[in-house]
Design a protein around this motif. Structure first.
Motif, PDB file in Angstrom:
ATOM      1  N   ILE A  45       0.865  -1.183   0.000  1.00 32.27           N
ATOM      2  CA  ILE A  45       0.000   0.000   0.000  1.00 32.27           C
ATOM      3  C   ILE A  45       0.900   1.230   0.000  1.00 32.27           C
ATOM      4  O   ILE A  45       1.727   1.406   0.906  1.00 32.27           O
ATOM      5  CB  ILE A  45      -0.935   0.015   1.217  1.00 32.27           C
ATOM      6  N   ILE A  46       0.756   2.059  -1.017  1.00 28.58           N
ATOM      7  CA  ILE A  46       1.554   3.277  -1.124  1.00 28.58           C
ATOM      8  C   ILE A  46       0.658   4.448  -0.747  1.00 28.58           C
ATOM      9  O   ILE A  46      -0.196   4.879  -1.514  1.00 28.58           O
ATOM     10  CB  ILE A  46       2.114   3.448  -2.548  1.00 28.58           C
ATOM     11  N   LYS A  47       0.806   4.923   0.465  1.00 31.60           N
ATOM     12  CA  LYS A  47       0.046   6.063   0.949  1.00 31.60           C
ATOM     13  C   LYS A  47       0.881   6.828   1.970  1.00 31.60           C
ATOM     14  O   LYS A  47       0.619   6.795   3.175  1.00 31.60           O
ATOM     15  CB  LYS A  47      -1.282   5.604   1.572  1.00 31.60           C
ATOM     16  N   PRO A  48       1.922   7.545   1.515  1.00 29.93           N
ATOM     17  CA  PRO A  48       2.713   8.352   2.453  1.00 29.93           C
ATOM     18  C   PRO A  48       1.956   9.577   2.933  1.00 29.93           C
ATOM     19  O   PRO A  48       2.320  10.169   3.948  1.00 29.93           O
ATOM     20  CB  PRO A  48       3.943   8.740   1.632  1.00 29.93           C
ATOM     21  N   GLY A  49       0.887   9.975   2.193  1.00 25.23           N
ATOM     22  CA  GLY A  49       0.072  11.097   2.627  1.00 25.23           C
ATOM     23  C   GLY A  49       0.373  12.409   1.949  1.00 25.23           C
ATOM     24  O   GLY A  49      -0.092  13.465   2.386  1.00 25.23           O
ATOM     25  N   TYR A  50       1.124  12.387   0.841  1.00 30.83           N
ATOM     26  CA  TYR A  50       1.526  13.634   0.191  1.00 30.83           C
ATOM     27  C   TYR A  50       0.388  14.307  -0.585  1.00 30.83           C
ATOM     28  O   TYR A  50       0.428  15.498  -0.838  1.00 30.83           O
ATOM     29  CB  TYR A  50       2.699  13.374  -0.751  1.00 30.83           C
ATOM     30  N   GLY A  51      -0.580  13.559  -1.002  1.00 29.83           N
ATOM     31  CA  GLY A  51      -1.727  14.123  -1.705  1.00 29.83           C
ATOM     32  C   GLY A  51      -2.970  13.369  -1.289  1.00 29.83           C
ATOM     33  O   GLY A  51      -2.956  12.143  -1.173  1.00 29.83           O
ATOM     34  N   GLU A  52      -4.063  14.080  -1.021  1.00 29.25           N
ATOM     35  CA  GLU A  52      -5.281  13.396  -0.599  1.00 29.25           C
ATOM     36  C   GLU A  52      -5.864  12.623  -1.779  1.00 29.25           C
ATOM     37  O   GLU A  52      -5.942  13.128  -2.901  1.00 29.25           O
ATOM     38  CB  GLU A  52      -6.283  14.397  -0.041  1.00 29.25           C
ATOM     39  N   THR A  53      -6.297  11.408  -1.507  1.00 32.58           N
ATOM     40  CA  THR A  53      -6.709  10.490  -2.570  1.00 32.58           C
ATOM     41  C   THR A  53      -7.810  11.061  -3.440  1.00 32.58           C
ATOM     42  O   THR A  53      -7.788  10.905  -4.662  1.00 32.58           O
ATOM     43  CB  THR A  53      -7.171   9.154  -1.960  1.00 32.58           C
TER      44      THR A  53
ATOM     45  N   VAL B 231      -0.452  -4.400  -5.586  1.00 33.35           N
ATOM     46  CA  VAL B 231       0.064  -3.058  -5.290  1.00 33.35           C
ATOM     47  C   VAL B 231      -1.111  -2.090  -5.329  1.00 33.35           C
ATOM     48  O   VAL B 231      -1.849  -2.030  -6.311  1.00 33.35           O
ATOM     49  CB  VAL B 231       1.150  -2.618  -6.289  1.00 33.35           C
ATOM     50  N   VAL B 232      -1.288  -1.345  -4.238  1.00 31.55           N
ATOM     51  CA  VAL B 232      -2.331  -0.313  -4.152  1.00 31.55           C
ATOM     52  C   VAL B 232      -1.614   1.031  -4.042  1.00 31.55           C
ATOM     53  O   VAL B 232      -0.916   1.276  -3.051  1.00 31.55           O
ATOM     54  CB  VAL B 232      -3.245  -0.528  -2.933  1.00 31.55           C
TER      55      VAL B 232
ATOM     56  N   TRP C  95       1.293  -8.758  -9.501  1.00 31.62           N
ATOM     57  CA  TRP C  95       0.260  -9.422 -10.296  1.00 31.62           C
ATOM     58  C   TRP C  95      -0.943  -8.516 -10.526  1.00 31.62           C
ATOM     59  O   TRP C  95      -1.544  -8.515 -11.592  1.00 31.62           O
ATOM     60  CB  TRP C  95      -0.202 -10.702  -9.598  1.00 31.62           C
ATOM     61  N   ARG C  96      -1.332  -7.756  -9.515  1.00 28.93           N
ATOM     62  CA  ARG C  96      -2.513  -6.908  -9.611  1.00 28.93           C
ATOM     63  C   ARG C  96      -2.179  -5.503  -9.118  1.00 28.93           C
ATOM     64  O   ARG C  96      -1.418  -5.336  -8.164  1.00 28.93           O
ATOM     65  CB  ARG C  96      -3.670  -7.470  -8.771  1.00 28.93           C
ATOM     66  N   ARG C  97      -2.773  -4.501  -9.758  1.00 29.07           N
ATOM     67  CA  ARG C  97      -2.530  -3.117  -9.367  1.00 29.07           C
ATOM     68  C   ARG C  97      -3.868  -2.384  -9.259  1.00 29.07           C
ATOM     69  O   ARG C  97      -4.771  -2.593 -10.072  1.00 29.07           O
ATOM     70  CB  ARG C  97      -1.637  -2.406 -10.392  1.00 29.07           C
ATOM     71  N   TYR C  98      -3.936  -1.483  -8.271  1.00 24.98           N
ATOM     72  CA  TYR C  98      -5.134  -0.691  -8.060  1.00 24.98           C
ATOM     73  C   TYR C  98      -4.740   0.753  -7.757  1.00 24.98           C
ATOM     74  O   TYR C  98      -3.631   1.033  -7.309  1.00 24.98           O
ATOM     75  CB  TYR C  98      -5.963  -1.253  -6.891  1.00 24.98           C
ATOM     76  N   GLY C  99      -5.682   1.656  -8.001  1.00 24.85           N
ATOM     77  CA  GLY C  99      -5.438   3.058  -7.690  1.00 24.85           C
ATOM     78  C   GLY C  99      -4.954   3.835  -8.892  1.00 24.85           C
ATOM     79  O   GLY C  99      -5.553   3.775  -9.973  1.00 24.85           O
TER      80      GLY C  99
END
Length: 733
Positions: free
Chosen positions: A428-436, A507-508, A526-530
């Motif tokens: 999960i890639i969410k360091p918080g640099y930009g709001e989703t 990977v999200v 194998w799978r990617r989201y976001g």
């Protein structure tokens, strides 16, 4: 010399003389090719007029060629149209020393034999042709439409390489198979081709695989000498329990075929070649390509992808979700880039590799013969080699570098794995640099956005998933100790290099920053989201399920009017339905309730308009303090202290801020005040939302500045908030 192609954007073809359906026109930009690219293999068709007992298309060499790739079913669409091939191949830059090799199956059969000329006449490239000469010379020449020069280039070997198959050709040509083949090759002289017994001076040559059952007879030698070039090629694979060929990676080809081990192994691999199947799909190796086409090929998947404008990068994971083996891209995908071939991807089929992928050979720069550098078509690493096989490897010290660090503990795929290895790996890639879901690009870390992203962790229960979360240092305190997260990876300049050396099942990426998207796209998975990177515009675009989420970051009106909560949208981005799951806090407070009401009155620097005016907070305090114990916000400079303070509140009154999400994560009753932000984004079982009682169309404006004489937050009455607090505490009592 062929002309250099135009660099102007191309367009995918629309139907013409072929009458075949194609997607609507889509701009197609050229695809830059790396200088290291060694080979472009284009499988025009996998149908063949022969049914040899030995065939490279039949990975297990069981004589199943006709069953795997039948010639019947002529009405079924089994390849791109010539117009589509022209659009696809014009994307590849012209290089005199890098021809496109046409192969199959039998490429002469493509499009009723007429396909070669239709394609060659519309593109500038040189081509090599691997064929069994299915057509008569005069027919072949006629169908070329005068494009002989595209099959003639300065090279040390013939461009048209004709394979000899004794059993099948003797059957077809009344026992005179080889003589007939030589005659067909020689006849091409009458149609503008160079024919010479020296291969460097001939456009055509004959080759035969050195299969143990094949022999070069005296009659064959008498037939070719002085007429056409003839050579034998190394046989690769297993015959009668013996392995033929020299391979870089131990047991890559014979692990299963020779019964060395009962199951295939895990590894990571990537191709050094551009392998394109009849439908335009790009594959990571020959084994995946052939197996992907066995018993019919990805025809339904192709039809679905065509409806999506061939955008494989966006829709491929969904379309191929039911298949064990999937391609890495599609040549008509506007977003396809050669970087897809540079990614090491997890593979569970080590031991079934096709010999041509793992044999030691020269590349087109003569790396092995001239410099002693072995080249293989596929590069492999992190092989999970079982400890009981290490003693059977002759050159163990030279090959140990290809094994995983835990090779001694590796186990066969079908056996019980250790608990950690059996779980799927999630990043999960969410360091918080930009709001989703906001068009925020300030670069300031949003702790609230990090926390509310934890709602997706319920989709990855710890018994089934190993979760790595990439976070900024400022967000560590929120996630540390989270029972769903196995590894917190604090982002630093070296983090991308570490991630590119690993692999994941999922990977999200919930960050839209282009640099983060570029790294995320290349992490083996194998799978990617976001979100992902558009290779042409260098901006963030989305994977399947995230189109609506992306629209909220670019269309303020869509964000204002959306009727879904933030959590609901995050779940939809992952292809799931939200069912009221809560945030998951890492830090678990120990504080008991010490006061009735907490006033969470402070706000971050990024969005000051969200703050209810300070005099209103003071007035609310004075009103409530006559009946309840009321405390002002604590822990502004320490996340853990902040969580402990909220845990000590029976109820929290708050702006739209981090404290709101922490309180919901702790299950607290919350009175939340909204004005410029979207109240409907937040939900919770004990949440009371209060918005300004105004008829203004601008609420919520989702802006950082206000166009009104007084901001809307100043129009939320203290009495309204006080009444909501009393009602909520009465219900709690």
């Amino acid at each position: 010399m062929a002309a250099q192609p135009s660099t102007a954007p191309l367009r995918a073809p629309t139907p013409s003389v072929t009458g075949q359906p194609t997607a609507s026109p889509v701009a197609l930009s050229p695809i830059p090719l790396p200088d290291s690219l060694n080979y472009i293999g284009l499988f025009l068709t996998l149908e063949c007029n022969l049914n040899c007992s030995y065939c490279i298309n039949d990975p297990q060499q069981l004589g199943r060629r006709n069953a795997l790739f039948p010639m019947d079913g002529k009405s079924a669409r089994k390849g791109l149209t010539p117009e589509q091939w022209v659009a696809a191949l014009r994307r590849l830059p012209f290089r005199p020393g890098l021809p496109i090799t046409l192969q199959g199956g039998e490429p002469m059969l493509y499009w009723g034999g007429q396909g070669l000329g239709l394609i060659l006449s519309q593109v500038p490239h040189y081509f090599d042709l691997l064929t069994n000469f299915a057509l008569k010379p005069e027919v072949f020449a006629r169908y070329l439409n005068g494009q002989q020069a595209k099959l003639q280039r300065d090279a040390p070997y013939p461009s048209i390489r004709v394979s000899y198959h004794a059993d099948e050709m003797n059957r077809a040509w009344n026992g005179r198979g080889f003589e007939a083949l030589v005659a067909r090759c020689e006849a091409l002289r009458d149609y503008g081709f160079r024919i010479s017994p020296r291969k460097a001076d001939s456009d055509v040559g004959i080759y035969m695989v050195e299969h143990p059952q094949n022999r070069v007879t005296a009659e064959m030698k008498a037939a070719y000498e002085g007429r056409v070039p003839f050579e034998t090629k190394e046989f690769l694979g297993v015959h009668d329990g013996k392995l033929y060929g020299r391979y870089l990676y131990p047991f890559s080809t014979d692990l299963i075929a020779r019964g060395i081990y009962p199951t295939t192994l895990q590894c990571e691999c990537r191709t050094t070649e551009l392998l394109i199947d009849p439908m335009g799909f790009v594959w990571g190796c020959h084994y995946y390509l052939y197996e992907g086409w066995s018993h019919g090929g990805p025809l339904r998947e192709f039809a679905a992808l065509e409806q999506e404008g061939f955008r494989y990068a966006r829709h491929g994971a969904r379309i191929f979700a039911g298949r064990a083996m999937a391609p890495v891209g599609h040549l008509l995908d506007p977003d396809f880039a050669m970087a897809e071939l540079e990614v090491f991807r997890p593979c569970k089929q080590y031991g079934r590799c096709i010999g041509c992928d793992t044999k030691i050979k020269n590349d087109r720069f003569q790396s092995y013969y001239d410099r002693g550098i072995p080249h293989t078509s596929v590069q492999i690493r992190n092989i999970h080699m079982p400890a009981d096989l290490l003693g059977q490897i002759d050159n163990l010290e030279q090959t140990r570098r290809f094994f995983s660090a835990t090779a001694k503990e590796a186990t066969p795929m079908n056996n019980a794995l250790p608990a950690a290895a059996a779980r799927k790996r999630v990043l999960i890639i969410k360091p918080g640099y930009g709001e989703t879901l906001d068009p925020d690009n300030s670069g300031m870390v949003s702790l609230g956005d990090i926390l509310r992203t934890t709602v997706i962790l319920h989709l990855f229960p710890p018994q089934d998933y190993h979760v790595t979360w990439v976070v900024d240092q400022k967000g560590v305190a929120l996630l540390k100790g989270n029972p769903f997260i196995d590894r917190l990876l604090v982002i630093n300049p070296f983090t991308p290099h570490l991630l590119l050396s690993e692999w994941f099942d999922i990977v999200v990426n919930f960050e839209r920053e282009p640099g983060i998207c570029a790294v995320s796209d290349r992490i083996p998975a194998w799978r990617r989201y976001g979100f992902r990177l558009d290779a042409q515009t260098h901006t963030a675009v989305c994977y399947d399920h995230a189109d609506e989420a992306l629209s909220f970051t670019t269309d303020a009106e869509a964000k204002r009017r959306k009727a879904k909560s933030w959590s609901e949208i995050l779940y939809e981005m992952l292809g799931h339905r939200y069912a009221g799951q809560s945030y998951v806090l890492g830090y678990q407070p120990r504080s008991a309730i010490s006061h009735d009401v907490g006033l969470n009155h402070l706000i971050g620097h990024k969005f000051p308009l969200k703050r209810w005016p300070e005099p209103y907070w003071q007035a609310l305090h004075d009103e409530l303090a006559t009946s309840y114990s009321v405390d002002w916000q604590q822990g502004a400079n320490d996340i853990e202290d902040y969580i402990e303070w909220i845990a000590g509140c029976r109820l929290l009154v708050t702006n739209d801020s981090l404290g709101l999400h922490i309180a919901l994560g702790l299950g607290k009753p919350v009175i939340a005040l909204f004005g410029p932000t979207v109240a409907g984004e937040i939900d919770g079982p004990n949440l009371t939302r209060i918005t300004p009682p105004l008829p203004w169309d601008c609420i919520p404006c989702v802006e950082s500045s206000c166009s009104q004489a007084t901001p809307c937050m100043q129009h939320i009455p203290v009495q309204m908030v006080g009444a909501a607090v009393r009602a909520q505490l009465s219900r709690q009592a």
